[in-house]
Motif scaffolding. Structure first.
Motif, PDB file in Angstrom:
ATOM      1  N   ILE A   1       0.837  -1.192   0.000  1.00 53.04           N
ATOM      2  CA  ILE A   1       0.000   0.000   0.000  1.00 53.04           C
ATOM      3  C   ILE A   1       0.879   1.252   0.000  1.00 53.04           C
ATOM      4  O   ILE A   1       2.060   1.191   0.347  1.00 53.04           O
ATOM      5  CB  ILE A   1      -0.946   0.031   1.214  1.00 53.04           C
ATOM      6  N   PRO A   2       0.322   2.409  -0.389  1.00 52.43           N
ATOM      7  CA  PRO A   2       1.106   3.650  -0.340  1.00 52.43           C
ATOM      8  C   PRO A   2       1.522   3.985   1.090  1.00 52.43           C
ATOM      9  O   PRO A   2       0.804   3.697   2.049  1.00 52.43           O
ATOM     10  CB  PRO A   2       0.130   4.700  -0.896  1.00 52.43           C
ATOM     11  N   HIS A   3       2.676   4.614   1.194  1.00 51.25           N
ATOM     12  CA  HIS A   3       3.165   5.023   2.516  1.00 51.25           C
ATOM     13  C   HIS A   3       2.310   6.164   3.071  1.00 51.25           C
ATOM     14  O   HIS A   3       1.983   6.166   4.253  1.00 51.25           O
ATOM     15  CB  HIS A   3       4.621   5.455   2.398  1.00 51.25           C
ATOM     16  N   GLY A   4       1.971   7.138   2.225  1.00 47.91           N
ATOM     17  CA  GLY A   4       1.101   8.227   2.646  1.00 47.91           C
ATOM     18  C   GLY A   4       1.802   9.528   2.960  1.00 47.91           C
ATOM     19  O   GLY A   4       1.178  10.471   3.453  1.00 47.91           O
TER      20      GLY A   4
ATOM     21  N   GLU B   1      -6.303   9.967   8.501  1.00 50.49           N
ATOM     22  CA  GLU B   1      -7.576   9.456   8.973  1.00 50.49           C
ATOM     23  C   GLU B   1      -7.653   7.968   8.692  1.00 50.49           C
ATOM     24  O   GLU B   1      -7.155   7.492   7.664  1.00 50.49           O
ATOM     25  CB  GLU B   1      -8.740  10.163   8.267  1.00 50.49           C
ATOM     26  N   LYS B   2      -8.272   7.238   9.603  1.00 47.32           N
ATOM     27  CA  LYS B   2      -8.489   5.815   9.352  1.00 47.32           C
ATOM     28  C   LYS B   2      -9.325   5.646   8.094  1.00 47.32           C
ATOM     29  O   LYS B   2     -10.222   6.436   7.820  1.00 47.32           O
ATOM     30  CB  LYS B   2      -9.209   5.172  10.542  1.00 47.32           C
ATOM     31  N   GLY B   3      -8.992   4.604   7.335  1.00 43.92           N
ATOM     32  CA  GLY B   3      -9.719   4.342   6.109  1.00 43.92           C
ATOM     33  C   GLY B   3      -9.089   4.935   4.876  1.00 43.92           C
ATOM     34  O   GLY B   3      -9.558   4.689   3.754  1.00 43.92           O
ATOM     35  N   GLN B   4      -8.002   5.718   5.036  1.00 46.03           N
ATOM     36  CA  GLN B   4      -7.337   6.309   3.875  1.00 46.03           C
ATOM     37  C   GLN B   4      -6.565   5.283   3.056  1.00 46.03           C
ATOM     38  O   GLN B   4      -6.190   5.558   1.922  1.00 46.03           O
ATOM     39  CB  GLN B   4      -6.391   7.433   4.322  1.00 46.03           C
ATOM     40  N   GLY B   5      -6.302   4.127   3.642  1.00 40.99           N
ATOM     41  CA  GLY B   5      -5.616   3.081   2.898  1.00 40.99           C
ATOM     42  C   GLY B   5      -4.138   3.301   2.706  1.00 40.99           C
ATOM     43  O   GLY B   5      -3.533   2.717   1.809  1.00 40.99           O
ATOM     44  N   VAL B   6      -3.518   4.131   3.545  1.00 38.05           N
ATOM     45  CA  VAL B   6      -2.068   4.338   3.488  1.00 38.05           C
ATOM     46  C   VAL B   6      -1.467   3.862   4.803  1.00 38.05           C
ATOM     47  O   VAL B   6      -2.124   3.853   5.854  1.00 38.05           O
ATOM     48  CB  VAL B   6      -1.702   5.815   3.222  1.00 38.05           C
ATOM     49  N   PHE B   7      -0.219   3.479   4.752  1.00 39.83           N
ATOM     50  CA  PHE B   7       0.446   2.875   5.906  1.00 39.83           C
ATOM     51  C   PHE B   7       0.415   3.793   7.123  1.00 39.83           C
ATOM     52  O   PHE B   7       0.108   3.369   8.245  1.00 39.83           O
ATOM     53  CB  PHE B   7       1.886   2.532   5.534  1.00 39.83           C
ATOM     54  N   LEU B   8       0.760   5.065   6.919  1.00 34.54           N
ATOM     55  CA  LEU B   8       0.882   5.980   8.048  1.00 34.54           C
ATOM     56  C   LEU B   8      -0.444   6.215   8.752  1.00 34.54           C
ATOM     57  O   LEU B   8      -0.473   6.457   9.963  1.00 34.54           O
ATOM     58  CB  LEU B   8       1.470   7.315   7.582  1.00 34.54           C
ATOM     59  N   ALA B   9      -1.551   6.153   8.007  1.00 35.00           N
ATOM     60  CA  ALA B   9      -2.862   6.338   8.624  1.00 35.00           C
ATOM     61  C   ALA B   9      -3.368   5.055   9.260  1.00 35.00           C
ATOM     62  O   ALA B   9      -3.773   5.035  10.432  1.00 35.00           O
ATOM     63  CB  ALA B   9      -3.862   6.842   7.584  1.00 35.00           C
ATOM     64  N   GLU B  10      -3.328   3.957   8.503  1.00 32.96           N
ATOM     65  CA  GLU B  10      -3.922   2.705   8.989  1.00 32.96           C
ATOM     66  C   GLU B  10      -3.190   2.160  10.210  1.00 32.96           C
ATOM     67  O   GLU B  10      -3.809   1.591  11.114  1.00 32.96           O
ATOM     68  CB  GLU B  10      -3.933   1.656   7.873  1.00 32.96           C
TER      69      GLU B  10
ATOM     70  N   ARG C   1      -7.272  -7.099   0.385  1.00 34.63           N
ATOM     71  CA  ARG C   1      -8.323  -7.172  -0.630  1.00 34.63           C
ATOM     72  C   ARG C   1      -8.323  -5.936  -1.541  1.00 34.63           C
ATOM     73  O   ARG C   1      -8.497  -6.051  -2.751  1.00 34.63           O
ATOM     74  CB  ARG C   1      -9.676  -7.284   0.070  1.00 34.63           C
ATOM     75  N   ASP C   2      -8.094  -4.759  -0.966  1.00 31.41           N
ATOM     76  CA  ASP C   2      -8.269  -3.508  -1.703  1.00 31.41           C
ATOM     77  C   ASP C   2      -6.959  -2.882  -2.155  1.00 31.41           C
ATOM     78  O   ASP C   2      -6.958  -1.746  -2.637  1.00 31.41           O
ATOM     79  CB  ASP C   2      -9.023  -2.500  -0.823  1.00 31.41           C
ATOM     80  N   GLN C   3      -5.819  -3.570  -2.021  1.00 30.40           N
ATOM     81  CA  GLN C   3      -4.533  -2.924  -2.219  1.00 30.40           C
ATOM     82  C   GLN C   3      -4.357  -2.295  -3.601  1.00 30.40           C
ATOM     83  O   GLN C   3      -3.798  -1.194  -3.730  1.00 30.40           O
ATOM     84  CB  GLN C   3      -3.405  -3.906  -1.930  1.00 30.40           C
ATOM     85  N   VAL C   4      -4.820  -2.945  -4.673  1.00 29.78           N
ATOM     86  CA  VAL C   4      -4.643  -2.390  -6.016  1.00 29.78           C
ATOM     87  C   VAL C   4      -5.417  -1.086  -6.147  1.00 29.78           C
ATOM     88  O   VAL C   4      -4.885  -0.073  -6.641  1.00 29.78           O
ATOM     89  CB  VAL C   4      -5.100  -3.402  -7.080  1.00 29.78           C
ATOM     90  N   GLN C   5      -6.668  -1.074  -5.696  1.00 31.12           N
ATOM     91  CA  GLN C   5      -7.479   0.137  -5.770  1.00 31.12           C
ATOM     92  C   GLN C   5      -6.901   1.248  -4.909  1.00 31.12           C
ATOM     93  O   GLN C   5      -6.895   2.430  -5.306  1.00 31.12           O
ATOM     94  CB  GLN C   5      -8.916  -0.167  -5.337  1.00 31.12           C
ATOM     95  N   LEU C   6      -6.379   0.898  -3.753  1.00 29.39           N
ATOM     96  CA  LEU C   6      -5.793   1.904  -2.867  1.00 29.39           C
ATOM     97  C   LEU C   6      -4.575   2.551  -3.508  1.00 29.39           C
ATOM     98  O   LEU C   6      -4.390   3.773  -3.405  1.00 29.39           O
ATOM     99  CB  LEU C   6      -5.415   1.263  -1.527  1.00 29.39           C
ATOM    100  N   ARG C   7      -3.761   1.758  -4.176  1.00 26.68           N
ATOM    101  CA  ARG C   7      -2.583   2.321  -4.850  1.00 26.68           C
ATOM    102  C   ARG C   7      -3.007   3.219  -6.008  1.00 26.68           C
ATOM    103  O   ARG C   7      -2.466   4.321  -6.189  1.00 26.68           O
ATOM    104  CB  ARG C   7      -1.670   1.196  -5.346  1.00 26.68           C
ATOM    105  N   ASP C   8      -3.968   2.765  -6.802  1.00 28.39           N
ATOM    106  CA  ASP C   8      -4.425   3.553  -7.949  1.00 28.39           C
ATOM    107  C   ASP C   8      -5.028   4.878  -7.493  1.00 28.39           C
ATOM    108  O   ASP C   8      -4.766   5.938  -8.080  1.00 28.39           O
ATOM    109  CB  ASP C   8      -5.455   2.763  -8.758  1.00 28.39           C
TER     110      ASP C   8
ATOM    111  N   TYR D   1      -4.408   6.529  -4.765  1.00 29.53           N
ATOM    112  CA  TYR D   1      -3.376   7.400  -4.195  1.00 29.53           C
ATOM    113  C   TYR D   1      -2.577   8.096  -5.291  1.00 29.53           C
ATOM    114  O   TYR D   1      -2.311   9.304  -5.220  1.00 29.53           O
ATOM    115  CB  TYR D   1      -2.447   6.575  -3.311  1.00 29.53           C
ATOM    116  N   VAL D   2      -2.195   7.340  -6.312  1.00 31.74           N
ATOM    117  CA  VAL D   2      -1.442   7.933  -7.419  1.00 31.74           C
ATOM    118  C   VAL D   2      -2.274   9.015  -8.102  1.00 31.74           C
ATOM    119  O   VAL D   2      -1.781  10.101  -8.423  1.00 31.74           O
ATOM    120  CB  VAL D   2      -1.019   6.844  -8.429  1.00 31.74           C
ATOM    121  N   ARG D   3      -3.550   8.740  -8.308  1.00 29.33           N
ATOM    122  CA  ARG D   3      -4.434   9.710  -8.966  1.00 29.33           C
ATOM    123  C   ARG D   3      -4.625  10.973  -8.131  1.00 29.33           C
ATOM    124  O   ARG D   3      -4.556  12.092  -8.649  1.00 29.33           O
ATOM    125  CB  ARG D   3      -5.786   9.056  -9.229  1.00 29.33           C
ATOM    126  N   ASP D   4      -4.818  10.795  -6.827  1.00 27.21           N
ATOM    127  CA  ASP D   4      -5.205  11.919  -5.986  1.00 27.21           C
ATOM    128  C   ASP D   4      -4.032  12.671  -5.368  1.00 27.21           C
ATOM    129  O   ASP D   4      -4.164  13.866  -5.053  1.00 27.21           O
ATOM    130  CB  ASP D   4      -6.120  11.436  -4.850  1.00 27.21           C
TER     131      ASP D   4
END
Length: 401
Positions: A327-330, A341-350, A369-376, A378-381
């Motif tokens: 997952i992204p580091h964040g 915030e919890k739920g952001q899907g990045v290491f530093l938050a989760e 389960r969600d790692q691919v979507q979380l990476r995509d 993060y890169v987009r946003d």
């Protein structure tokens, strides 16, 4: 390693070995992983894992520990969590392994000068154990400063660890980069570095591959491979981690088998003032100019070459031994001045926001389960076109072979 001959072209491995041998005790990388939230987040997940498994004594291995800034910050956080009642750890044995012996000697000397902790030196000069820094309290801590090359330590180690940490280590290891242009020609790109007196020249050369030497790749993509990195993570997963143990790999790179070549076509923004970058690209657009990066120590007049890490091939090596997610580091969220915030899907938050009541198994399952979507996402946003993403791979070893 003997000093290079004047004008001799050095491979990535050779120039980096020369860098470490020259800079020695003055190596102090302010890596992203050693600053800010990262040691705290990692300490929280270690405490949560220990609590989940009923463990009160943990063994931690960090490879590429540098000046032990990360180790000391993580230990401080573990003690804080104990003091605030979030952990019941009784003992932490932390082994910090570093290739540059002088860096560890400097750490030991600093600890001796403060007189806060007990520092034991081995009676044999030149022993791989430089010093043992011990302290009582809750938890009691033994910080072993070990001088060794990471791969050699992993191969020779016989004592299992609960946690293994690799912070920006793999990017420094030998790598081979392959790219395919729009015409589906395939090349290998490789750095060659040469000391020219008061300056260094780093040439990113290329060689077209044909026949059996040509890897199958989609057009206009890039990939990278490192037998040395794969051997290291394989040995760590197989033997260094105990059943149920966890490994954390933090580095910049990509998590898909083949990534977009266009991400690396721009010239690197930062180059040491005493170094010149040359490219064997023939003026073409399809060339990974920024895949290899050059850093330097101007006082010592030496350079270091790093590159992005292929997390996809690492997960293939780890798959037989357990479960994982990347997952992204964040860090971009922190740089932008926004709160985690919890739920952001990045290491530093989760993991940085973990609480004692959180369900660690459920969190791992969601991130896996969600790692691919979380990476995509993060890169987009968050990345705004930047090519390299700081990623964290979290691996949990099977409890049974």
């Amino acid at each position: 390693m003997a000093p290079p001959m004047p004008g001799e072209w050095l491979t990535k491995g050779e120039v980096n070995a020369h860098y470490y041998n020259t800079v020695a005790g003055e190596i102090v990388f302010a890596t992203e992983a050693s600053l800010g939230w990262h040691p705290q987040a990692l300490a929280k997940v270690m405490v949560a894992r220990a609590r989940d498994t009923g463990t009160r004594r943990i063994r931690v291995l960090e490879l590429g520990a540098n000046d032990c800034a990360f180790a000391r910050a993580a230990i401080t956080e573990l003690r804080r969590l104990c003091g605030e009642g979030e952990s019941e750890l009784e003992r932490v044995d932390y082994v910090a392994v570093e290739y540059a012996r002088a860096s560890l000697e400097a750490v030991a000397a600093w600890e001796e000068s403060t007189g806060v902790y007990l520092v034991r030196r081995p009676s044999i000069a030149g022993a791989s154990l430089v010093a043992l820094v011990a302290s009582g309290g809750a938890p009691a801590v033994n910080l072993a400063l070990v001088n060794a090359e990471a791969t050699e330590f992993a191969r020779s180690n016989t004592e299992p660890f609960d946690f293994v940490i690799l912070n920006e280590l793999l990017d420094d290891m030998p790598y081979r980069a392959y790219f395919a242009d729009a015409a589906e020609r395939t090349f290998e790109a490789f750095p060659l570095s040469r000391d020219e007196g008061d300056r260094w020249t780093v040439r990113i050369a290329r060689e077209e591959l044909t026949g059996s030497a040509r890897p199958e790749m989609p057009p206009e993509t890039l990939t990278a491979r490192s037998r040395e990195s794969l051997a290291l993570v394989h040995d760590l997963a197989r033997a260094a981690l105990g059943p149920g143990g966890m490994m954390f790999v933090h580095d910049y790179g990509f998590a898909e088998p083949f990534t977009d070549l266009a991400k690396y076509e721009a010239v690197p923004r930062l180059v040491p003032p005493f170094a010149t970058l040359e490219y064997a690209d023939g003026g073409e657009q399809s060339f990974p100019r920024s895949f290899y990066r050059v850093f330097g120590n101007e006082a010592k007049g030496v350079v270091q070459v790093t590159n992005d890490v292929n997390f996809a091939e690492i997960t293939v090596a780890l798959a037989p031994y357990g479960a994982f997610f990347t997952i992204p580091h964040g860090n971009q969220i922190a740089i932008a001045g926004r709160a985690f915030e919890k739920g952001q899907g990045v290491f530093l938050a989760e993991f940085g926001l973990l609480e004692s009541t959180d369900d660690l198994h459920a969190l791992f399952a969601r991130l896996q389960r969600d790692q691919v979507q979380l990476r995509d996402d993060y890169v987009r946003d968050e990345m705004q076109g930047r090519s390299s993403v700081f990623l964290d791979l979290v691996f949990v070893k099977n409890r049974r072979p």
